[in-house]
Write a protein that holds these residues in place. Sequence first.
Motif, mmCIF file in Angstrom:
data_model
loop_
_atom_site.group_PDB
_atom_site.id
_atom_site.type_symbol
_atom_site.label_atom_id
_atom_site.label_comp_id
_atom_site.label_asym_id
_atom_site.label_seq_id
_atom_site.Cartn_x
_atom_site.Cartn_y
_atom_site.Cartn_z
ATOM 1 N N GLU A 76 -4.761 1.685 8.411
ATOM 2 C CA GLU A 76 -3.636 2.234 7.614
ATOM 3 C C GLU A 76 -3.128 1.137 6.820
ATOM 4 N N THR A 77 -3.084 0.078 7.308
ATOM 5 C CA THR A 77 -2.542 -1.256 6.599
ATOM 6 C C THR A 77 -3.385 -1.805 5.241
ATOM 7 N N SER A 78 -4.374 -1.378 5.305
ATOM 8 C CA SER A 78 -5.353 -2.038 4.133
ATOM 9 C C SER A 78 -5.146 -1.505 2.625
ATOM 10 N N VAL A 98 -6.585 0.234 -0.470
ATOM 11 C CA VAL A 98 -7.488 1.116 -0.733
ATOM 12 C C VAL A 98 -8.050 1.310 -1.994
ATOM 13 N N ARG A 126 -11.748 1.238 1.981
ATOM 14 C CA ARG A 126 -10.687 0.268 2.646
ATOM 15 C C ARG A 126 -11.234 -0.973 2.519
ATOM 16 N N CYS A 183 -2.077 -4.361 2.559
ATOM 17 C CA CYS A 183 -1.399 -3.865 1.352
ATOM 18 C C CYS A 183 0.121 -4.271 1.385
ATOM 19 N N GLN A 239 3.226 -2.173 1.503
ATOM 20 C CA GLN A 239 3.722 -1.273 2.708
ATOM 21 C C GLN A 239 4.842 -1.983 3.281
ATOM 22 N N CYS A 259 -4.743 -0.836 -5.250
ATOM 23 C CA CYS A 259 -4.523 -0.182 -4.032
ATOM 24 C C CYS A 259 -4.228 1.279 -4.309
ATOM 25 N N CYS A 319 -3.329 3.375 -1.522
ATOM 26 C CA CYS A 319 -2.754 4.004 -0.565
ATOM 27 C C CYS A 319 -1.551 4.507 -0.730
ATOM 28 N N CYS A 338 1.558 2.862 -2.439
ATOM 29 C CA CYS A 338 1.153 2.283 -3.854
ATOM 30 C C CYS A 338 1.026 3.583 -4.590
#
Length: 392
Positions: free
Chosen positions: A119-121, A123, A129, A135, A138, A196, A198, A201
């Motif tokens: 979930e931190t990456s 996208v 991902r 990212c 976040q 990104c 996510c 973003c």
Amino acid sequence: MRASAFLYPWDVVGDPGAAARVADLGVRQVTLAAAYHSTRALTPRHPSHRIVTAGHAAVLYPPDADRWAGRELRPYTQSWVDSEDAYAEAAEALAGAGLDVHSWVVLAHSSRLGAEHPETSVVNAYGDRYPWAPCIAQPAVRAYLVDLAAEAAVRDGARGTELESCGWYGFAHLHAHDKVGGVQLGDAAQYLMSLCFCPDCRAGYDGQGLDAAELSRAVRDALEPVWAGSGAPEAGWGGVEKLLGADQAAATLRYRTEVARGLQESVVAAVRAAAAPGFQVLLHADPASYRSGANVGVDPEHILSVADGVVLPCTGGDAVREAVLGPFAGRGGVLAANLTVVRGMGGDPATLERDAAHAASLGANQLRLYHAGLASGPDLEAVAAALSRLGR
């Protein structure tokens, strides 16, 4: 012009002659990795090994258990150097040879972080991902990177630090056994592939007046000709505007610039708060503000108001150095020209004297030599000869 050579702790730990060899090159400083990404590295002169495989991003010292207690995102420890504190052991040996030691800290680049916390990456617009690219929009990622920077940068004996990938990371990355060369991507397409999408973003784009879903579709539509291989790859910011439209492109860059600046300001402030007065903070940077990667895109005026200076990628022809050093000229601060001196990695130590002089004529006031541990014996001999003629 002060010269520093990059090193890994495993180049020094277990090799009693390593520190003296580096000092004999004629450099006054070593930039020593304290937090680094995964890599496979040659050690051509080490008495005990020839290959070091760093299987994941890790810190090369024992992290502070109290700092990281109870936190989901925390640094990983290393197991490939036989030392309780590889950084400290190497730094002590280098200082004993009369060299100043500065820490080298890689921040927003960790495949293991993305694998264990997807979930931190970043996208991309297709929903893919990038586990190697956390990212930085976040809040949890930013908090982790700020604390990592403060801890990894301010090690015992370090007189300063160099922060790599202190900003956006994206598509461009030599990932394990990369197979992405089938379609030639210019830097404009690289930018689009690095945007990104996510949840954080998407909210950020909304704040710039962009509909994230429409922007995602626009990115995919703009890239269709790229995948079809029609036409030459678009280059530069003008290429981004051509692919995405000037207004959308500008809005994405405003958002990404605000996020990156916030991270950089927080990181530098945290490092300075942890360090003694006079501790030098440099960022690996690129004056093309839309670029992501190890050398993050920055605005020269802003970054020199935040940090003490920058390390700039200067390997290549005169035009390369002119493009990266020109926007920083006359603004003050440390301008370190980073020159690769390993022939097998695209460098040429035979031209070091000329390249350094050219960089100096463009405003560079320091040199960085990549990389004293990876270079062959003949490469290092050429470096020593060049530095002796330069009087460094």
